[in-house]
Structures are given as C-alpha cells and as structure tokens.
Design a protein around this motif. Structure first.
Motif, PDB file in Angstrom:
ATOM      1  N   LYS A   6       0.827  -1.209   0.000  1.00 26.81           N
ATOM      2  CA  LYS A   6       0.000   0.000   0.000  1.00 26.81           C
ATOM      3  C   LYS A   6       0.862   1.259   0.000  1.00 26.81           C
ATOM      4  O   LYS A   6       0.580   2.225  -0.717  1.00 26.81           O
ATOM      5  N   ARG A   9       2.564   1.637  -3.397  1.00 29.15           N
ATOM      6  CA  ARG A   9       1.544   2.050  -4.373  1.00 29.15           C
ATOM      7  C   ARG A   9       1.231   3.537  -4.205  1.00 29.15           C
ATOM      8  O   ARG A   9       1.190   4.296  -5.173  1.00 29.15           O
ATOM      9  N   ALA A  10       1.048   3.971  -2.966  1.00 28.90           N
ATOM     10  CA  ALA A  10       0.712   5.368  -2.682  1.00 28.90           C
ATOM     11  C   ALA A  10       1.849   6.306  -3.083  1.00 28.90           C
ATOM     12  O   ALA A  10       1.597   7.414  -3.572  1.00 28.90           O
ATOM     13  N   GLU A  11       3.084   5.878  -2.888  1.00 26.84           N
ATOM     14  CA  GLU A  11       4.235   6.703  -3.273  1.00 26.84           C
ATOM     15  C   GLU A  11       4.239   7.007  -4.766  1.00 26.84           C
ATOM     16  O   GLU A  11       4.752   8.034  -5.196  1.00 26.84           O
ATOM     17  N   ASP A  13       1.379   7.131  -6.459  1.00 26.44           N
ATOM     18  CA  ASP A  13       0.059   7.675  -6.751  1.00 26.44           C
ATOM     19  C   ASP A  13      -0.747   6.763  -7.673  1.00 26.44           C
ATOM     20  O   ASP A  13      -1.428   7.224  -8.587  1.00 26.44           O
ATOM     21  N   THR A  15      -3.680   3.747  -8.122  1.00 28.44           N
ATOM     22  CA  THR A  15      -4.865   3.165  -7.494  1.00 28.44           C
ATOM     23  C   THR A  15      -4.644   1.662  -7.376  1.00 28.44           C
ATOM     24  O   THR A  15      -3.743   1.096  -8.020  1.00 28.44           O
TER      25      THR A  15
END
Length: 67
Positions: A6, A9-11, A13, A15
C-alpha cells in the motif's frame, strides 16, 4: 505476512486498480494483500518486486519477530 504494498503504491500515486492491472490480478486481490488477508503466490511476489525494482523481502516480510 506483512507488506509495504500500500505504501509503495501510494508513493507512486497508483490506485489499486492500476497496480492490479500492472500485476495482472484483480483489484480485490490487491486489496486483500494490502490488508494482510491474502498472501501472494511466489510468482506474484516476484512480479511485484520487479515492478517496484525491489527485492521481495523489501516488500513482504514474515510477522514472526527475529531475535
């Protein structure tokens, strides 16, 4: 098994759907892995490691603490 999927993935950006497409799995699979409800197969773990240019151990780790 704990993982950093997660965060990684967030780093970027991304989905869950975008990561799922890149790994050729369903969004539900990504969700389950991120929540620790599902452990990825070894081929999927290797694929994720290649995608993020990391070692498997940098993404996934056992919940058992070592001394």
């Amino acid at each position: 098994m704990k993982n950093r999927l997660k965060v990684l993935r967030a780093e970027r950006d991304w989905t869950q759907a975008q990561l799922a497409e890149a790994l050729e799995v369903s969004r539900q699979t990504i969700n389950a892995i991120e929540k620790g409800k599902f452990d990825p197969s070894l081929p999927l773990a290797f694929k994720a490691a290649r995608l993020f240019n990391l070692m498997i151990e940098d993404i996934f780790h056992d919940e058992v603490e070592t001394l």
